[in-house]
Enzyme design. Structure first.
Site, PDB file in Angstrom:
ATOM      1  N   HIS A  56     119.730  14.870  31.889  1.00 35.48           N
ATOM      2  CA  HIS A  56     118.537  14.698  32.716  1.00 35.48           C
ATOM      3  C   HIS A  56     117.855  13.380  32.357  1.00 35.48           C
ATOM      4  O   HIS A  56     117.433  13.184  31.223  1.00 35.48           O
ATOM      5  CB  HIS A  56     117.552  15.863  32.515  1.00 35.48           C
TER       6      HIS A  56
ATOM      7  N   TYR B  97     107.173  20.750  35.209  1.00 31.26           N
ATOM      8  CA  TYR B  97     106.053  21.342  34.464  1.00 31.26           C
ATOM      9  C   TYR B  97     104.847  21.277  35.389  1.00 31.26           C
ATOM     10  O   TYR B  97     104.453  20.180  35.811  1.00 31.26           O
ATOM     11  CB  TYR B  97     105.740  20.526  33.212  1.00 31.26           C
TER      12      TYR B  97
HETATM   13  C1  PHB Z   1     113.746  26.362  28.740  1.00 32.22           C
HETATM   14  O1  PHB Z   1     114.605  25.974  29.553  1.00 32.22           O
HETATM   15  O2  PHB Z   1     113.792  27.486  28.224  1.00 32.22           O
HETATM   16  C2  PHB Z   1     112.637  25.445  28.375  1.00 32.22           C
HETATM   17  C3  PHB Z   1     112.644  24.150  28.864  1.00 32.22           C
HETATM   18  C4  PHB Z   1     111.608  23.290  28.538  1.00 32.22           C
HETATM   19  C5  PHB Z   1     110.589  23.741  27.725  1.00 32.22           C
HETATM   20  C6  PHB Z   1     110.596  25.032  27.215  1.00 32.22           C
HETATM   21  C7  PHB Z   1     111.625  25.898  27.550  1.00 32.22           C
HETATM   22  O3  PHB Z   1     109.568  22.888  27.423  1.00 32.22           O
END
Ligand code: PHB
Ligand code: FAD
Length: 394
Positions: free
Chosen positions: A72, A200
């Site tokens: 990514h 996010y």
């Molecule tokens: C996840 O894919 O479980 C994951 C990804 C990013 C994060 C936390 C968990 O910041």
């Protein structure tokens, strides 16, 4: 039994330390409380920093990650109904890799089998002894029989609830903690991820995260109160809440389906110091916890054991104590930077239930719009998210 290093815990920290030591010609035995199947079935982290991926490659464990992991080159932050793409490739020239902790554990377990690093699973009542002497040992019970392994060093890689940290006397151990007033409700579903990259989201209804494991396996989280019960969250309710927290264009693309796992994670920041007491050394979650927002926990476990393996190799092959003497200080220097980043990102992205006015909310918007308007700010974000270097100059 006698060995050079007893490693308590077969999570990523313990297994990787075993592999690093074995590569340096040092004997180790790993003792783990749970069964191998249990350890291999835990759904946890998903994002590997660039440096973590490099360590796996250097250990000859990168082949499946290269084949099945996803590179990514950026992540997305969603807020105020829009999306900001942070382009890692452009800003810092290094990506992250999406490859589940479960897969890393599989690769490490296989390597232990191939390389003859003994992993004793289902070891009960594991107890480190005499760590303040040069002849420590570990006892445990297996199949109803008490066993003892004598060693030169004990590595406590047994996670937050492990036994190792508690061996350090209370007048020596200092702890630093921040408990956040919320958790994450997470699900895994066999549906295509809503986007090619992670999203996010900061929304009025609380934080949400869209992540993935592979093309037909999605991992989604929503911020939830600490007393949430998964029974109160049938899949339909989860999908509806997730959709409501995402920008409209993303919500429109969301493919839903039955969840195959559902769990709640409380969020906390925690650091214990020192990481060394006599012949006991702590690494990974046994020593520190970060909220998952910055995707740092697994990566910190890896950087700790890289420092630790170097220090132990120096001592056990040449007698130098410099590395072990400096381990706590040098590992914590990197740990605290990840603690800061995870705290900052958590604070910027979540809804704080006790906030009495909109001051905190306005600060969040200022942080996010600053990131939007400043390449310097985005570069600092990208530098931290993709991972600070190991062994940085202090
Ligand atoms: C996840 O894919 O479980 C994951 C990804 C990013 C994060 C936390 C968990 O910041
Ligand atoms: P653990 O994985 O906890 O392993 C410790 C081992 O020790 C376990 O196998 C345990 O059974 C064993 N043990 C415990 N007590 C004893 C005992 N008394 N005797 C013997 N053995 C014992 N991190 C990231 O980097 N990126 C992410 O995207 C991310 N997402 C996460 C999402 C969630 C939902 C959660 C819960 C965590 C996430 N993390 C993430 C954090 C990451 O999973 C942990 O930081 C990582 O597992 C730490 O590894 P460890 O080996 O130190 O500890």
């Amino acid at each position: 039994m006698r060995t050079q290093v007893v490693i308590v815990g077969a999570g990523p920290a313990g297994l990787m330390l075993g592999r690093l030591l074995q590569q340096a010609g040092i004997d180790a035995v790993i003792v783990e409380r749970r069964s191998g199947d249990h350890v291999l079935s835990r759904i946890r982290a998903g994002v590997l920093e660039h440096g973590t991926a490099e360590v796996l490659r250097d250990l000859g464990l990168g082949a499946r990650m290269e084949r099945e992991g996803f590179v990514h080159d950026g992540v997305n932050l969603a807020f105020l109904g829009r999306r900001l793409h942070v382009d890692f490739a452009d800003l810092v020239g290094r990506p992250v890799i999406i490859y589940g902790q479960t897969e890393v554990q599989h690769d490490l377990y296989d390597a232990m089998d191939d390389r003859d690093v003994p992993v004793v699973d289902e070891a009960l009542d594991v107890t480190p002894h005499d760590v303040e002497t040069t002849a420590p040992y570990v006892t445990y019970t297996r199949d109803g029989e008490e066993r003892r392994v004598d060693c030169e060093w004990i590595a406590g890689c047994d996670g937050y609830h492990g036994v190792s940290r508690s061996v350090i006397p209370t007048d020596v151990l200092r702890t630093h903690e921040r408990v956040y007033p919320f958790g994450w409700l997470g699900i895994l579903s066999e549906t295509p991820p809503v986007d090619d990259e992670l999203i996010y989201a900061n929304s009025e209804r609380g934080f949400a995260l869209c992540s993935m494991r592979h093309k037909m396996l999605s991992r989604y989280y929503v911020q939830c109160p600490l007393d949430t019960d998964t029974d109160d969250w049938p899949d339909d309710r989860f999908w509806e809440e997730l959709r409501a927290r995402l920008p409209d264009d993303v919500a429109a693309e969301l493919v839903t389906g039955p969840s195959i796992e559902k769990s709640i994670t409380p969020l906390r920041s925690f650091v214990a110091e020192p990481l060394r007491h006599g012949r006991l050394l702590l690494a990974g979650d046994a020593a520190h916890i970060v909220p998952p927002t910055g995707a740092k926990g697994l990566n910190l476990a890896v950087s700790d054991v890289v420092y630790l393996a170097d220090a132990l190799a120096d001592h056990l092959s040449g007698g130098s104590t410099t590395g072990v003497d400096q381990y706590s200080e040098s590992a914590l220097l990197r740990v605290w930077k990840a603690v800061r980043f995870s705290w900052w990102m958590t604070t910027m992205m979540h809804r704080f239930p006790n906030a009495s006015d909109d001051f905190d909310r306005k600060l969040q918007e200022a942080e996010l719009t600053y990131l939007e308007s400043s390449e310097h700010a985005r570069r600092a974000f990208a530098e931290n998210y993709t991972g600070l270097p190991f062994n940085p100059p202090s």
